[in-house]
Design a protein around this motif. Structure first.
Motif, PDB file in Angstrom:
ATOM      1  N   GLU A   1       0.803  -1.220   0.000  1.00 16.15           N
ATOM      2  CA  GLU A   1       0.000   0.000   0.000  1.00 16.15           C
ATOM      3  C   GLU A   1       0.841   1.278   0.000  1.00 16.15           C
ATOM      4  N   PRO A   2       1.941   1.368   0.780  1.00 20.14           N
ATOM      5  CA  PRO A   2       2.747   2.583   0.709  1.00 20.14           C
ATOM      6  C   PRO A   2       3.290   2.876  -0.686  1.00 20.14           C
ATOM      7  N   LEU A   3       3.619   1.822  -1.438  1.00 17.75           N
ATOM      8  CA  LEU A   3       4.114   2.036  -2.805  1.00 17.75           C
ATOM      9  C   LEU A   3       3.021   2.692  -3.651  1.00 17.75           C
ATOM     10  N   LEU A   4       1.785   2.242  -3.502  1.00 21.44           N
ATOM     11  CA  LEU A   4       0.671   2.810  -4.254  1.00 21.44           C
ATOM     12  C   LEU A   4       0.445   4.268  -3.869  1.00 21.44           C
ATOM     13  N   GLU A   5       0.640   4.610  -2.598  1.00 24.53           N
ATOM     14  CA  GLU A   5       0.482   5.998  -2.159  1.00 24.53           C
ATOM     15  C   GLU A   5       1.556   6.888  -2.785  1.00 24.53           C
ATOM     16  N   TRP A   6       2.783   6.386  -2.837  1.00 22.74           N
ATOM     17  CA  TRP A   6       3.872   7.168  -3.419  1.00 22.74           C
ATOM     18  C   TRP A   6       3.774   7.242  -4.938  1.00 22.74           C
ATOM     19  N   PHE A   7       3.397   6.138  -5.559  1.00 24.36           N
ATOM     20  CA  PHE A   7       3.396   6.034  -7.020  1.00 24.36           C
ATOM     21  C   PHE A   7       2.031   5.551  -7.523  1.00 24.36           C
ATOM     22  N   PRO A   8       1.035   6.430  -7.582  1.00 25.14           N
ATOM     23  CA  PRO A   8      -0.288   6.004  -8.068  1.00 25.14           C
ATOM     24  C   PRO A   8      -0.265   5.498  -9.509  1.00 25.14           C
ATOM     25  N   TRP A   9       0.802   5.759 -10.241  1.00 24.15           N
ATOM     26  CA  TRP A   9       0.866   5.331 -11.640  1.00 24.15           C
ATOM     27  C   TRP A   9       0.764   3.824 -11.815  1.00 24.15           C
ATOM     28  N   VAL A  10       1.052   3.041 -10.762  1.00 23.54           N
ATOM     29  CA  VAL A  10       1.011   1.586 -10.945  1.00 23.54           C
ATOM     30  C   VAL A  10      -0.389   1.085 -11.267  1.00 23.54           C
ATOM     31  N   THR A  11      -1.410   1.901 -11.021  1.00 26.00           N
ATOM     32  CA  THR A  11      -2.770   1.476 -11.353  1.00 26.00           C
ATOM     33  C   THR A  11      -3.075   1.630 -12.839  1.00 26.00           C
ATOM     34  N   ARG A  12      -2.245   2.384 -13.576  1.00 29.70           N
ATOM     35  CA  ARG A  12      -2.514   2.581 -15.001  1.00 29.70           C
ATOM     36  C   ARG A  12      -1.348   2.164 -15.887  1.00 29.70           C
TER      37      ARG A  12
ATOM     38  N   GLU B   1       5.293  12.881 -16.023  1.00 32.35           N
ATOM     39  CA  GLU B   1       5.338  13.100 -14.581  1.00 32.35           C
ATOM     40  C   GLU B   1       6.571  12.492 -13.941  1.00 32.35           C
ATOM     41  N   ALA B   2       7.158  11.481 -14.578  1.00 32.11           N
ATOM     42  CA  ALA B   2       8.353  10.858 -14.019  1.00 32.11           C
ATOM     43  C   ALA B   2       9.507  11.847 -13.950  1.00 32.11           C
ATOM     44  N   HIS B   3       9.591  12.751 -14.929  1.00 34.14           N
ATOM     45  CA  HIS B   3      10.663  13.741 -14.935  1.00 34.14           C
ATOM     46  C   HIS B   3      10.557  14.673 -13.735  1.00 34.14           C
ATOM     47  N   GLU B   4       9.328  14.904 -13.269  1.00 34.07           N
ATOM     48  CA  GLU B   4       9.120  15.770 -12.110  1.00 34.07           C
ATOM     49  C   GLU B   4       9.313  15.013 -10.798  1.00 34.07           C
TER      50      GLU B   4
ATOM     51  N   LEU C   1       7.423  13.856  -4.082  1.00 29.59           N
ATOM     52  CA  LEU C   1       6.186  13.107  -3.973  1.00 29.59           C
ATOM     53  C   LEU C   1       4.954  13.999  -3.937  1.00 29.59           C
ATOM     54  N   GLN C   2       3.970  13.662  -4.761  1.00 30.02           N
ATOM     55  CA  GLN C   2       2.712  14.395  -4.756  1.00 30.02           C
ATOM     56  C   GLN C   2       1.974  14.220  -3.436  1.00 30.02           C
ATOM     57  N   CYS C   3       2.083  13.026  -2.866  1.00 26.21           N
ATOM     58  CA  CYS C   3       1.373  12.772  -1.604  1.00 26.21           C
ATOM     59  C   CYS C   3       1.945  13.594  -0.448  1.00 26.21           C
ATOM     60  N   ARG C   4       3.112  14.202  -0.657  1.00 30.05           N
ATOM     61  CA  ARG C   4       3.710  15.080   0.358  1.00 30.05           C
ATOM     62  C   ARG C   4       3.847  16.505  -0.180  1.00 30.05           C
ATOM     63  N   ARG C   5       2.942  16.849  -1.087  1.00 38.30           N
ATOM     64  CA  ARG C   5       2.847  18.196  -1.636  1.00 38.30           C
ATOM     65  C   ARG C   5       4.157  18.648  -2.287  1.00 38.30           C
ATOM     66  N   GLY C   6       4.819  17.729  -2.971  1.00 42.05           N
ATOM     67  CA  GLY C   6       6.025  18.073  -3.701  1.00 42.05           C
ATOM     68  C   GLY C   6       7.292  18.108  -2.876  1.00 42.05           C
ATOM     69  N   GLN C   7       7.212  17.752  -1.602  1.00 42.62           N
ATOM     70  CA  GLN C   7       8.413  17.725  -0.755  1.00 42.62           C
ATOM     71  C   GLN C   7       9.368  16.643  -1.240  1.00 42.62           C
ATOM     72  N   GLU C   8      10.666  16.941  -1.210  1.00 43.41           N
ATOM     73  CA  GLU C   8      11.654  15.948  -1.610  1.00 43.41           C
ATOM     74  C   GLU C   8      11.898  14.941  -0.490  1.00 43.41           C
ATOM     75  N   VAL C   9      12.003  13.690  -0.885  1.00 41.98           N
ATOM     76  CA  VAL C   9      12.255  12.599   0.049  1.00 41.98           C
ATOM     77  C   VAL C   9      13.483  11.840  -0.430  1.00 41.98           C
ATOM     78  N   ALA C  10      14.420  11.583   0.480  1.00 37.82           N
ATOM     79  CA  ALA C  10      15.610  10.809   0.145  1.00 37.82           C
ATOM     80  C   ALA C  10      15.370   9.351   0.513  1.00 37.82           C
ATOM     81  N   VAL C  11      15.729   8.447  -0.395  1.00 38.00           N
ATOM     82  CA  VAL C  11      15.525   7.018  -0.152  1.00 38.00           C
ATOM     83  C   VAL C  11      16.790   6.241  -0.499  1.00 38.00           C
TER      84      VAL C  11
END
Length: 281
Positions: free
Chosen positions: A150-161, A174-177, A243-253
């Motif tokens: 589920e967290p992957l789907l929240e971060w990357f909604p594109w997996v549904t399409r 959107e991947a470029h952004e 991430l869109q789910c974090r209003r465009g905030q950058e996340v390091a992974v």
């Protein structure tokens, strides 16, 4: 109406019926791209029931029964041949199984696409779910996403399409952004991995199609491809996401890349958020 969505075409509790889906899939398949079906003067508007029966090795009556929604013990071998003949996506193949026999396929993808035959889909999903709160997903050899939590789907909604990770990276704007420093940190390493897998599996049709489609559709990918870089994996790499789910905030992974001991045809990726890097951003 049978419980697999057979006889009634619209308004069923199970959604679209199997006959409606099969007719749609059959009519969109171009016979000109299938050896032996491209006869002179033939129109290209889809396959006939006779075509599908011929391609799957059954009688026209047998296939017609399935397309009419008649319940039977259709074998996995037949359903897989049908998936191949109709050129179904992974999600469509799963829908075919659910509608025809009331269960998911043992394999998420046909072996041709690079999926190991002995994958326990239930065990794989449990492993992905156990990575929560870290986003985690699995792909086959050709980067088709075959499972996620589920967290992957929240971060990357594109997996549904879009079920292919590589195609999303190169073909979706959107991947470029979303992928920070897209070319250096993401696109070039991905192409290097694709070149590595193509060298290891030169006759794999799914990898060949993936390479062809990306290079044909992305000028940036074609330019980077000419660097002839080879990358085995990105395990341990530090990357940044917007991430869109974090209003465009950058996340390091940190990318944790795993493969089962029994097979190198399956990848499992866990994205572990690096709080130290996030704090310093």
């Amino acid at each position: 109406m049978d419980h697999r969505g057979g006889q009634v075409e619209g308004g069923t509790p199970d959604g679209e019926s199997l006959p409606a889906l099969l007719r749609s899939w059959r009519r969109r398949t171009n016979p000109r791209g299938i050896p032996g079906l491209a006869t002179p003067g033939r129109r290209a508007e889809g396959l006939t029931q006779r075509d599908v029966a011929r391609l799957t090795g059954v009688s026209e009556r047998w296939y017609g029964a399935l397309e009419r929604g008649i319940e039977a013990e259709y074998s996995a071998d037949f359903l897989d041949r049908l998936s191949s003949a109709l050129q179904l996506s992974p999600a469509e193949r799963r829908a075919l199984y659910l509608k025809a026999v009331g269960r998911l396929p043992t394999l998420v993808l046909p072996p041709e696409a690079g999926m190991p035959e002995d994958v326990d889909e239930g065990l794989l999903q449990r492993f992905l779910d156990n990575q929560v709160p870290a986003p985690a997903f699995a792909t086959d050899l050709a980067w088709n996403v075959i499972g996620h939590n589920e967290p992957l789907l929240e971060w990357f909604p594109w997996v549904t399409r879009q079920e292919n990770q590589m195609r999303w990276v190169f073909l979706e704007p959107e991947a470029h952004e979303q992928l920070v420093n897209w070319e250096q940190d993401w696109a070039r390493p991905f192409l290097g991995q694709l070149r590595y897998e193509r060298a290891r599996h030169p006759k794999n049709e799914a990898l060949m199609r993936l390479e062809r489609d990306i290079l044909a559709s992305s000028p940036a990918a074609r330019e980077m491809w000419n660097r002839r870089e080879v990358v085995e994996h990105s395990h341990g790499a530090l990357r940044r996401l917007r991430l869109q789910c974090r209003r465009g905030q950058e996340v390091a992974v940190r990318i944790v890349a795993l493969r089962p001991m029994r097979s190198d045809l399956l990848r499992v990726i866990v994205l572990m958020e690096d709080q130290r890097e996030c704090g310093g951003a």
